[in-house]
Scaffold this motif. Structure first.
Motif, PDB file in Angstrom:
ATOM      1  N   PHE A  67      -5.966  -7.036  -4.781  1.00 42.00           N
ATOM      2  CA  PHE A  67      -5.449  -5.732  -5.194  1.00 42.00           C
ATOM      3  C   PHE A  67      -6.438  -4.624  -4.845  1.00 42.00           C
ATOM      4  CE2 PHE A  67      -4.902  -2.443  -8.533  1.00 42.00           C
ATOM      5  CZ  PHE A  67      -3.618  -2.025  -8.185  1.00 42.00           C
ATOM      6  N   ILE A  68      -7.711  -4.859  -5.131  1.00 38.12           N
ATOM      7  CA  ILE A  68      -8.746  -3.866  -4.808  1.00 38.12           C
ATOM      8  C   ILE A  68      -8.781  -3.610  -3.304  1.00 38.12           C
ATOM      9  CG2 ILE A  68     -11.261  -3.503  -4.733  1.00 38.12           C
ATOM     10  CD1 ILE A  68     -11.352  -4.889  -7.518  1.00 38.12           C
ATOM     11  N   GLN A  69      -8.604  -4.648  -2.511  1.00 38.70           N
ATOM     12  CA  GLN A  69      -8.636  -4.487  -1.059  1.00 38.70           C
ATOM     13  C   GLN A  69      -7.521  -3.588  -0.545  1.00 38.70           C
ATOM     14  OE1 GLN A  69      -8.911  -8.236   1.049  1.00 38.70           O
ATOM     15  NE2 GLN A  69     -10.484  -8.978  -0.350  1.00 38.70           N
ATOM     16  N   THR A  70      -6.412  -3.497  -1.268  1.00 30.65           N
ATOM     17  CA  THR A  70      -5.314  -2.635  -0.810  1.00 30.65           C
ATOM     18  C   THR A  70      -5.696  -1.158  -0.842  1.00 30.65           C
ATOM     19  OG1 THR A  70      -4.276  -2.445  -3.001  1.00 30.65           O
ATOM     20  CG2 THR A  70      -3.563  -4.281  -1.606  1.00 30.65           C
ATOM     21  N   PHE A  71      -6.735  -0.808  -1.590  1.00 32.03           N
ATOM     22  CA  PHE A  71      -7.172   0.586  -1.675  1.00 32.03           C
ATOM     23  C   PHE A  71      -8.240   0.942  -0.642  1.00 32.03           C
ATOM     24  CE2 PHE A  71      -5.609  -0.392  -5.942  1.00 32.03           C
ATOM     25  CZ  PHE A  71      -4.677   0.629  -6.084  1.00 32.03           C
ATOM     26  N   TYR A  74     -10.291  -0.039   5.372  1.00 33.35           N
ATOM     27  CA  TYR A  74     -10.795  -0.997   6.354  1.00 33.35           C
ATOM     28  C   TYR A  74     -10.537  -2.439   5.932  1.00 33.35           C
ATOM     29  CZ  TYR A  74     -14.430  -0.259   2.912  1.00 33.35           C
ATOM     30  OH  TYR A  74     -15.085  -0.095   1.722  1.00 33.35           O
ATOM     31  N   ARG A  75      -9.827  -2.633   4.833  1.00 30.67           N
ATOM     32  CA  ARG A  75      -9.471  -3.978   4.343  1.00 30.67           C
ATOM     33  C   ARG A  75      -7.978  -3.994   4.031  1.00 30.67           C
ATOM     34  NH1 ARG A  75     -13.454  -7.369   2.172  1.00 30.67           N
ATOM     35  NH2 ARG A  75     -11.831  -8.882   2.601  1.00 30.67           N
ATOM     36  N   HIS A  76      -7.448  -5.143   3.771  1.00 30.81           N
ATOM     37  CA  HIS A  76      -6.062  -5.261   3.312  1.00 30.81           C
ATOM     38  C   HIS A  76      -5.947  -6.477   2.405  1.00 30.81           C
ATOM     39  CE1 HIS A  76      -6.114  -8.036   6.736  1.00 30.81           C
ATOM     40  NE2 HIS A  76      -5.102  -8.655   6.156  1.00 30.81           N
ATOM     41  N   GLY A  77      -5.160  -6.329   1.365  1.00 33.47           N
ATOM     42  CA  GLY A  77      -4.904  -7.448   0.475  1.00 33.47           C
ATOM     43  C   GLY A  77      -3.898  -8.385   1.123  1.00 33.47           C
ATOM     44  N   ALA A  78      -4.073  -9.675   0.919  1.00 31.67           N
ATOM     45  CA  ALA A  78      -3.179 -10.647   1.540  1.00 31.67           C
ATOM     46  C   ALA A  78      -2.818 -11.734   0.535  1.00 31.67           C
ATOM     47  CB  ALA A  78      -3.834 -11.266   2.773  1.00 31.67           C
TER      48      ALA A  78
END
Length: 105
Positions: A67-71, A74-78
């Motif tokens: 969830f944090i990565q979605t914000f 340069y990252r994405h939640g998967a």
């Protein structure tokens, strides 16, 4: 350890730098299996209860991480990464449950 995963994963470029050590699958598996190991061995309950706590806690931690990565631009939640986290916890907990000493025997 979980906080370190979140912080290091939030540093721009850190993920690509650490990719030299291992793939995302390997990194997720090792990190979350280790967390499951620590949760299982650090708990005071029966092996089934320890396993359940470890798996559910890792599932929540992995979901928070993704969830944090979605914000981060340069990252994405998967979801697949989360499933790797959950499977690593499940396998580690099952292994520990199977070898954990039984009380009263």
């Amino acid at each position: 350890m979980f906080l370190a995963i979140i912080v290091i994963g939030s540093i721009p470029g850190a993920r690509s730098d650490i990719a030299e050590i291992g793939s995302g699958l390997v990194l997720h598996s090792v990190a979350y299996a280790t967390i499951a190991f620590l949760l299982f061995t650090g708990s005071h309950a029966s092996p089934p209860r320890r396993a359940l706590k470890a798996v559910l806690t890792v599932a929540a931690m992995g979901a928070i991480d993704e969830f944090i990565q979605t914000f981060l631009p340069y990252r994405h939640g998967a979801v697949l990464d989360w499933l790797v986290d959950c499977n690593a916890a499940l396998l580690m907990s099952a292994l520990l449950w199977s070898i954990w000493p039984k009380r009263g025997q």
